[in-house]
Design a protein around this motif. Structure first.
Motif, short mmCIF file in Angstrom:
data_model
loop_
_atom_site.label_atom_id
_atom_site.label_comp_id
_atom_site.label_asym_id
_atom_site.label_seq_id
_atom_site.Cartn_x
_atom_site.Cartn_y
_atom_site.Cartn_z
N LEU A 178 21.83 -14.87 20.48
CA LEU A 178 20.40 -14.87 20.80
C LEU A 178 19.61 -15.79 19.87
O LEU A 178 18.38 -15.79 19.92
CB LEU A 178 19.85 -13.44 20.73
CG LEU A 178 20.35 -12.51 21.83
CD1 LEU A 178 19.84 -11.09 21.61
CD2 LEU A 178 19.92 -13.01 23.21
N LEU A 179 20.30 -16.57 19.04
CA LEU A 179 19.60 -17.59 18.27
C LEU A 179 19.08 -18.64 19.25
O LEU A 179 19.80 -19.10 20.13
CB LEU A 179 20.54 -18.24 17.26
CG LEU A 179 21.14 -17.32 16.19
CD1 LEU A 179 22.08 -18.10 15.30
CD2 LEU A 179 20.04 -16.67 15.36
N VAL A 180 17.81 -19.02 19.09
CA VAL A 180 17.20 -19.93 20.04
C VAL A 180 17.99 -21.25 20.08
O VAL A 180 18.44 -21.76 19.05
CB VAL A 180 15.72 -20.17 19.69
CG1 VAL A 180 15.58 -20.92 18.37
CG2 VAL A 180 15.01 -20.91 20.81
N ARG A 181 18.18 -21.79 21.27
CA ARG A 181 18.90 -23.06 21.42
C ARG A 181 18.00 -24.23 20.99
O ARG A 181 16.88 -24.36 21.47
CB ARG A 181 19.30 -23.29 22.87
CG ARG A 181 20.33 -22.40 23.54
CD ARG A 181 21.26 -21.62 22.73
NE ARG A 181 22.32 -21.03 23.55
CZ ARG A 181 22.85 -19.86 23.33
NH1 ARG A 181 22.41 -19.13 22.32
NH2 ARG A 181 23.82 -19.40 24.07
N ILE A 215 21.19 3.02 27.16
CA ILE A 215 21.95 3.01 25.91
C ILE A 215 22.83 1.77 25.81
O ILE A 215 22.91 1.12 24.77
CB ILE A 215 22.81 4.29 25.79
CG1 ILE A 215 21.90 5.52 25.65
CG2 ILE A 215 23.76 4.19 24.60
CD1 ILE A 215 22.67 6.83 25.59
N ASP A 216 23.49 1.41 26.91
CA ASP A 216 24.36 0.23 26.91
C ASP A 216 23.57 -1.04 26.61
O ASP A 216 24.04 -1.92 25.88
CB ASP A 216 25.07 0.10 28.26
CG ASP A 216 26.13 1.16 28.47
OD1 ASP A 216 26.54 1.80 27.47
OD2 ASP A 216 26.55 1.37 29.62
N ILE A 251 21.54 -4.68 19.93
CA ILE A 251 21.74 -4.47 18.49
C ILE A 251 23.02 -5.14 18.01
O ILE A 251 23.05 -5.75 16.93
CB ILE A 251 21.77 -2.96 18.17
CG1 ILE A 251 20.42 -2.30 18.52
CG2 ILE A 251 22.10 -2.73 16.71
CD1 ILE A 251 19.24 -2.84 17.74
N ALA A 252 24.08 -5.06 18.81
CA ALA A 252 25.35 -5.67 18.41
C ALA A 252 25.22 -7.18 18.28
O ALA A 252 25.72 -7.78 17.31
CB ALA A 252 26.43 -5.32 19.43
N GLN A 260 18.42 -6.10 6.97
CA GLN A 260 18.39 -4.67 7.21
C GLN A 260 17.03 -4.23 7.77
O GLN A 260 16.96 -3.41 8.69
CB GLN A 260 18.70 -3.91 5.91
CG GLN A 260 20.10 -4.15 5.36
CD GLN A 260 21.19 -3.81 6.38
OE1 GLN A 260 21.11 -2.80 7.08
NE2 GLN A 260 22.21 -4.66 6.47
N ARG A 261 15.96 -4.77 7.23
CA ARG A 261 14.63 -4.41 7.74
C ARG A 261 14.42 -4.94 9.16
O ARG A 261 13.81 -4.27 10.00
CB ARG A 261 13.54 -4.97 6.82
CG ARG A 261 13.46 -4.31 5.46
CD ARG A 261 12.09 -4.53 4.85
NE ARG A 261 12.08 -4.29 3.42
CZ ARG A 261 10.99 -4.33 2.67
NH1 ARG A 261 9.82 -4.62 3.22
NH2 ARG A 261 11.05 -4.12 1.37
N PHE A 262 14.94 -6.12 9.42
CA PHE A 262 14.81 -6.71 10.75
C PHE A 262 15.53 -5.86 11.79
O PHE A 262 14.97 -5.52 12.84
CB PHE A 262 15.38 -8.13 10.73
CG PHE A 262 15.37 -8.82 12.07
CD1 PHE A 262 14.22 -9.43 12.55
CD2 PHE A 262 16.52 -8.89 12.85
CE1 PHE A 262 14.21 -10.06 13.79
CE2 PHE A 262 16.52 -9.52 14.07
CZ PHE A 262 15.36 -10.11 14.54
N LEU A 263 16.78 -5.48 11.49
CA LEU A 263 17.53 -4.65 12.44
C LEU A 263 16.91 -3.27 12.57
O LEU A 263 16.90 -2.68 13.66
CB LEU A 263 18.99 -4.53 11.98
CG LEU A 263 19.81 -5.83 12.03
CD1 LEU A 263 21.19 -5.61 11.42
CD2 LEU A 263 19.94 -6.34 13.46
#
Length: 243
Positions: free
Chosen positions: A8-11, A98-99, A105-106, A213-216
């Motif tokens: 998901l890093l912007v292209r 949930i999926d 998140i993954a 950690q704060r971002f997630l």
């Protein structure tokens, strides 16, 4: 990007620069370089004017860092126009299955791990949402071209109300940069002189592991799923009345 199609890093598609010196660049009034990125708002132009007004964007990052414009003297030293541009607030929940949450998140965990290893901080989650009803009838909002995560092309909310898209932006600020070290020193000096209460680091001076950690954590709190009883996760149950 070649080995992680669902990233998901912007292209980044191009980097343009002005080969000659200009007065604007010298004064810092105009940029000398331009990064060309993918358009996560792809398809918005296919909507009519009223439909385009229903698209919403949020540039989200942890808001519990020290922002001088907001936190010094209670924000009285900076105009509202400046403080409004500091950080976006998403005062709602991303309601998905949930999926879908686990997928988001993954993937963000993998992407932010790469950024952490390269000491990058201050990146943000760029969230787009538009009403799912824009896909009803003959009109369909086209998906961005190419293959990738469903969070890039569009995830329909659990209640069928919204379509969400999400990518990670602004990951070029390195904690190793000279400017980051300068800001770190300024924050320490500010706290040493005791101008008001002590403040933690700025988002641009934070430790890369802590920022991750704060971002997630921010994303975890923002995304709402249903638990096994059909209630939104985190919802506090009211105990039954009576004996």
């Amino acid at each position: 990007m070649q080995f992680n199609k669902d990233s998901l890093l912007v292209r980044i598609t191009d980097l343009l620069y002005c080969p000659t010196s200009t007065l604007g660049a010298f004064l810092g009034a105009t940029p000398s370089h331009h990064i060309v990125m993918e358009n996560i708002l792809y398809g918005k132009s296919s909507c009519n004017r009223d439909q385009q007004k229903q698209w919403e964007t949020f540039d989200l990052k942890p808001n519990d860092y020290f922002f001088p414009e907001r936190d010094i003297a209670g924000g009285r030293l900076a105009p509202e126009s400046v403080k409004e541009r500091l950080i976006d607030e998403f005062e709602d929940k991303i309601r998905v299955t949930i999926d879908q949450k686990e997928e988001l998140i993954a993937q963000l965990s993998k992407d932010s791990k790469l950024l952490q290893e390269n000491n990058a901080v201050d990146y943000s989650l760029f969230l787009v949402r538009f009403p799912a009803e824009l896909n009803s009838g003959k009109h369909r909002v086209p998906n961005p071209p190419g293959r990738g995560s469903t969070w890039r092309t569009g995830v329909v909310s659990r209640d069928g109300k919204w379509v969400y898209r999400a990518i990670v932006l602004d990951f070029f600020w390195s904690k190793d940069a000279l400017q980051a070290h300068a800001f770190t020193g300024l924050v320490k000096l500010y706290n040493t002189l005791k101008f008001g209460k002590d403040h933690g680091p700025m988002s641009i001076t934070a430790n890369s592991d802590e920022y991750r950690q704060r971002f997630l954590g921010m994303v975890e709190d923002m995304v709402e799923v249903l638990d096994s009883s059909g209630r939104p996760s985190g919802e506090i149950r009211t105990p039954p009345s009576g004996p």
